[in-house]
Design an enzyme around this catalytic site. Structure first.
Site, PDB file in Angstrom:
ATOM      1  N   TYR A 154       3.109   0.894  -0.438  1.00 57.25           N
ATOM      2  CA  TYR A 154       3.683   0.381  -1.518  1.00 57.25           C
ATOM      3  C   TYR A 154       5.237   0.769  -1.705  1.00 57.25           C
ATOM      4  CZ  TYR A 154      -0.698  -1.600  -2.931  1.00 57.25           C
ATOM      5  OH  TYR A 154      -2.053  -2.285  -2.782  1.00 57.25           O
ATOM      6  N   SER A 155       6.150  -0.095  -1.849  1.00 62.61           N
ATOM      7  CA  SER A 155       7.386   0.387  -1.907  1.00 62.61           C
ATOM      8  C   SER A 155       7.539   1.093  -3.354  1.00 62.61           C
ATOM      9  CB  SER A 155       8.468  -0.698  -2.238  1.00 62.61           C
ATOM     10  OG  SER A 155       8.393  -1.669  -1.159  1.00 62.61           O
ATOM     11  N   CYS A 334      13.466  -7.980   1.005  1.00 62.08           N
ATOM     12  CA  CYS A 334      12.180  -7.397   0.675  1.00 62.08           C
ATOM     13  C   CYS A 334      11.213  -8.317   0.071  1.00 62.08           C
ATOM     14  CB  CYS A 334      12.311  -6.106   0.086  1.00 62.08           C
ATOM     15  SG  CYS A 334      10.685  -4.867  -0.259  1.00 62.08           S
ATOM     16  N   GLU A 374      12.518  -5.567   5.009  1.00 58.87           N
ATOM     17  CA  GLU A 374      11.130  -4.631   4.997  1.00 58.87           C
ATOM     18  C   GLU A 374      10.076  -5.809   4.151  1.00 58.87           C
ATOM     19  OE1 GLU A 374       9.808  -0.867   4.841  1.00 58.87           O
ATOM     20  OE2 GLU A 374       9.698  -1.205   2.626  1.00 58.87           O
ATOM     21  N   TYR A 376       6.216  -7.770   4.030  1.00 64.27           N
ATOM     22  CA  TYR A 376       4.874  -7.590   4.146  1.00 64.27           C
ATOM     23  C   TYR A 376       3.712  -8.628   4.001  1.00 64.27           C
ATOM     24  CZ  TYR A 376       5.957  -6.069  -0.783  1.00 64.27           C
ATOM     25  OH  TYR A 376       6.593  -6.211  -2.142  1.00 64.27           O
TER      26      TYR A 376
HETATM   27  P1  FAD Z   1      -7.086  -6.042   0.521  1.00 68.96           P
HETATM   28  O1  FAD Z   1      -8.303  -5.624   0.054  1.00 68.96           O
HETATM   29  O2  FAD Z   1      -6.437  -5.342   1.913  1.00 68.96           O
HETATM   30  O3  FAD Z   1      -6.937  -7.573   0.972  1.00 68.96           O
HETATM   31  C1  FAD Z   1      -5.997  -8.317   1.624  1.00 68.96           C
HETATM   32  C2  FAD Z   1      -6.068  -9.853   0.927  1.00 68.96           C
HETATM   33  O4  FAD Z   1      -7.275 -10.316   1.590  1.00 68.96           O
HETATM   34  C3  FAD Z   1      -6.267  -9.834  -0.425  1.00 68.96           C
HETATM   35  O5  FAD Z   1      -5.247 -10.883  -0.757  1.00 68.96           O
HETATM   36  C4  FAD Z   1      -7.509 -10.159  -0.452  1.00 68.96           C
HETATM   37  O6  FAD Z   1      -7.759 -11.110  -1.839  1.00 68.96           O
HETATM   38  C5  FAD Z   1      -7.825 -11.199   0.541  1.00 68.96           C
HETATM   39  N1  FAD Z   1      -9.221 -10.827   0.792  1.00 68.96           N
HETATM   40  C6  FAD Z   1     -10.153  -9.865   0.573  1.00 68.96           C
HETATM   41  N2  FAD Z   1     -11.473 -10.190   1.115  1.00 68.96           N
HETATM   42  C7  FAD Z   1     -11.292 -11.477   1.951  1.00 68.96           C
HETATM   43  C8  FAD Z   1     -12.271 -12.147   2.421  1.00 68.96           C
HETATM   44  N3  FAD Z   1     -13.314 -11.802   2.724  1.00 68.96           N
HETATM   45  N4  FAD Z   1     -11.831 -13.283   2.993  1.00 68.96           N
HETATM   46  C9  FAD Z   1     -10.349 -13.832   2.834  1.00 68.96           C
HETATM   47  N5  FAD Z   1      -9.618 -12.929   2.107  1.00 68.96           N
HETATM   48  C10 FAD Z   1      -9.905 -11.730   1.642  1.00 68.96           C
HETATM   49  N6  FAD Z   1       2.439  -4.893  -2.369  1.00 68.96           N
HETATM   50  C11 FAD Z   1       2.909  -4.911  -3.711  1.00 68.96           C
HETATM   51  O7  FAD Z   1       2.103  -5.174  -4.498  1.00 68.96           O
HETATM   52  N7  FAD Z   1       3.783  -4.244  -4.288  1.00 68.96           N
HETATM   53  C12 FAD Z   1       4.884  -3.499  -3.121  1.00 68.96           C
HETATM   54  O8  FAD Z   1       5.787  -2.965  -3.405  1.00 68.96           O
HETATM   55  C13 FAD Z   1       4.293  -3.415  -1.834  1.00 68.96           C
HETATM   56  N8  FAD Z   1       5.228  -2.810  -0.740  1.00 68.96           N
HETATM   57  C14 FAD Z   1       4.697  -2.944   0.435  1.00 68.96           C
HETATM   58  C15 FAD Z   1       5.734  -2.087   1.288  1.00 68.96           C
HETATM   59  C16 FAD Z   1       5.109  -2.352   2.601  1.00 68.96           C
HETATM   60  C17 FAD Z   1       6.011  -1.576   3.707  1.00 68.96           C
HETATM   61  C18 FAD Z   1       4.049  -2.966   2.981  1.00 68.96           C
HETATM   62  C19 FAD Z   1       3.582  -2.878   4.536  1.00 68.96           C
HETATM   63  C20 FAD Z   1       3.182  -3.470   2.158  1.00 68.96           C
HETATM   64  C21 FAD Z   1       3.601  -3.561   0.907  1.00 68.96           C
HETATM   65  N9  FAD Z   1       2.742  -3.960  -0.059  1.00 68.96           N
HETATM   66  C22 FAD Z   1       3.069  -4.249  -1.452  1.00 68.96           C
HETATM   67  C23 FAD Z   1       1.527  -4.896   0.230  1.00 68.96           C
HETATM   68  C24 FAD Z   1       0.270  -3.743  -0.039  1.00 68.96           C
HETATM   69  O9  FAD Z   1       0.546  -2.659   1.004  1.00 68.96           O
HETATM   70  C25 FAD Z   1      -1.216  -4.533   0.479  1.00 68.96           C
HETATM   71  O10 FAD Z   1      -1.115  -5.121   1.267  1.00 68.96           O
HETATM   72  C26 FAD Z   1      -1.650  -5.326  -0.949  1.00 68.96           C
HETATM   73  O11 FAD Z   1      -1.409  -4.724  -2.326  1.00 68.96           O
HETATM   74  C27 FAD Z   1      -3.012  -5.852  -0.816  1.00 68.96           C
HETATM   75  O12 FAD Z   1      -3.951  -4.788  -0.479  1.00 68.96           O
HETATM   76  P2  FAD Z   1      -5.171  -4.770  -1.267  1.00 68.96           P
HETATM   77  O13 FAD Z   1      -6.100  -3.684  -0.919  1.00 68.96           O
HETATM   78  O14 FAD Z   1      -5.094  -4.988  -2.771  1.00 68.96           O
HETATM   79  O15 FAD Z   1      -5.944  -6.121  -0.426  1.00 68.96           O
END
Ligand code: FAD
Length: 376
Positions: A154-155, A334, A374, A376
């Site tokens: 997360y940024s 971003c 950046e 994602y």
């Molecule tokens: P996950 O559990 O990893 O799931 C990913 C996606 O898949 C979700 O949309 C979920 O609904 C979906 N999913 C889950 N299960 C299934 C299934 N069975 N079938 C289909 N789809 C499914 N995010 C922010 O909100 N703010 C930020 O500032 C931010 N900064 C970032 C900076 C960088 C450098 C990077 C790489 C990423 C950033 N992100 C940011 C994204 C963050 O890291 C996560 O990827 C995001 O919050 C989703 O993670 P999660 O664990 O909630 O979802």
């Protein structure tokens, strides 16, 4: 830029009562300052439910007698390092931080939910503006039984001093990842994003495993305080830029910004705007140093009658943007990955209309370290 702190007042405020992002500022029992200084937007909810009793802190604030004084921050040694901190805490040995507050940032008509989350790291996980933290959500990794979940990045949306100006907190801007069944169109909670929902559901005092800080791509170059910084954000992509702008316009730090910061923010509608009050305040106080353009895809139309995306806003100002790039401006992108193709197509088209070769221009921008992405 005026920059004077004439007298100071100490105010005990509960940590977590963020001063800057109030959509509905404090309504009852609040202490507000109503002069022309920064204090005019600083209000503390004395009854804040988000306060951690053990974490009362003192905000030393410059009370203004000349305009635009900035907020005093500490410890100022955070200015001294020559290199950014990197990966102090790794996934195998994360730091256990504490949630200070979780606030919904968006209004009722916003699609989805985005939260501002303040995390207390006790000064143990220092970072610079533009870096990210990793978060390891609690529970087991479904793909690797017995192992923890993978780290999500997360940024960081605050400056190195955090929203409480004491170097002990970091703020994140997190959008809940939800899953809609493509056939029924209904939300399927069993497939909700693990980490974003953990963060948005967390409560003050909850523990959170963090790693990092990581990332060098989005560090704010401070070698030239009079440089131009063009920031293009969609949704939570605004996070690093909120940090930059607080450093430029809100805090009394060694970086004395005298250049131009121009933020293009793309969201769905006006209820989805993030930190709009804060940015609008900079616009009012620093009109020669800040520009702020919003693209509301579901409320505004572009010149062809289609939805207004961030690239359409950039196109409106393309002459100025290209001129600033030619003069050495930094440009940052971003947000979600999907934003880049549309933006690149627009920049390419504009370049061609100007009789320029975009591919050459882009490689020059990259070579000059003016191009920062950046997504994602
Ligand atoms: P996950 O559990 O990893 O799931 C990913 C996606 O898949 C979700 O949309 C979920 O609904 C979906 N999913 C889950 N299960 C299934 C299934 N069975 N079938 C289909 N789809 C499914 N995010 C922010 O909100 N703010 C930020 O500032 C931010 N900064 C970032 C900076 C960088 C450098 C990077 C790489 C990423 C950033 N992100 C940011 C994204 C963050 O890291 C996560 O990827 C995001 O919050 C989703 O993670 P999660 O664990 O909630 O979802």
């Amino acid at each position: 830029m005026a920059h004077s702190a004439i007298s100071q007042v100490s105010i005990a405020a509960p940590i977590g009562s963020d001063i800057s992002l109030r959509r509905s500022v404090v309504k009852r029992n609040s202490l507000s300052f109503r002069d022309k200084s920064w204090a005019s937007t600083l209000s503390w909810d004395l009854k804040s439910q988000t306060a951690l009793k053990s974490n009362q802190f003192i905000v030393r604030m410059s009370v203004q007698q000349a305009s635009k004084s900035k907020v005093a921050v500490s410890p100022l040694e955070l200015e001294d390092a020559k290199e950014p901190p990197l990966n102090i805490f790794k996934p195998k040995e994360p730091y256990t931080a504490t949630i200070v507050s979780v606030e919904r940032l968006v209004g009722p008509k916003a699609p989805g939910e985005t939260c501002h989350i303040v995390i207390d790291h006790g000064g143990n996980v220092p970072y610079w503006e533009g870096q990210s933290y990793g978060v390891i959500p609690p529970g087991e990794n479904p793909k690797k039984p017995g192992s923890p979940h993978n780290v999500r990045l997360y940024s960081i949306a605050s400056t190195r001093y955090g929203d409480s100006f004491d170097g002990k907190t970091a703020s994140l801007c997190v959008r809940r990842a939800v899953y809609y069944d493509p056939e029924t169109g209904k939300e399927d909670p069993s497939k909700s994003g693990v980490c974003s929902n953990f963060l948005c559901n967390s409560k003050p005092g909850d523990k959170v495993q963090i790693t990092g800080p990581s990332g060098k791509i989005m560090l704010l170059p401070e070698d030239n305080p009079n440089a131009t910084h063009i920031m293009i954000a969609t949704g939570t992509g605004v996070a690093p830029f909120r940090g930059y702008l607080r450093r430029m316009f809100m805090e009394d730090v060694s970086f004395k910004f005298g250049g131009l910061a121009w933020l293009f923010l793309g969201v769905a509608n006006s209820d989805s705007l993030l930190y709009d009050d804060e940015f609008s305040k900079y616009l009012k106080d620093f009109p020669d140093h800040f520009r702020y353009d919003r693209a509301l895809s579901r409320e505004q139309k572009n010149k062809n009658g289609g939805k207004m995306y961030v690239q359409d806003k950039i196109e409106e100002y393309s002459d100025e943007v290209f001129k600033l790039l030619d003069e050495g401006a930094h440009i940052y992108f971003c947000g979600l990955k999907g934003m880049m193709p549309g933006i690149q197509e627009t920049l390419k088209r504009v370049a061609e209309q100007r009789g320029e070769n975009w591919d050459e221009k882009l490689s020059q921008l990259k070579k000059n370290k003016q191009w920062h992405v950046e997504v994602y």
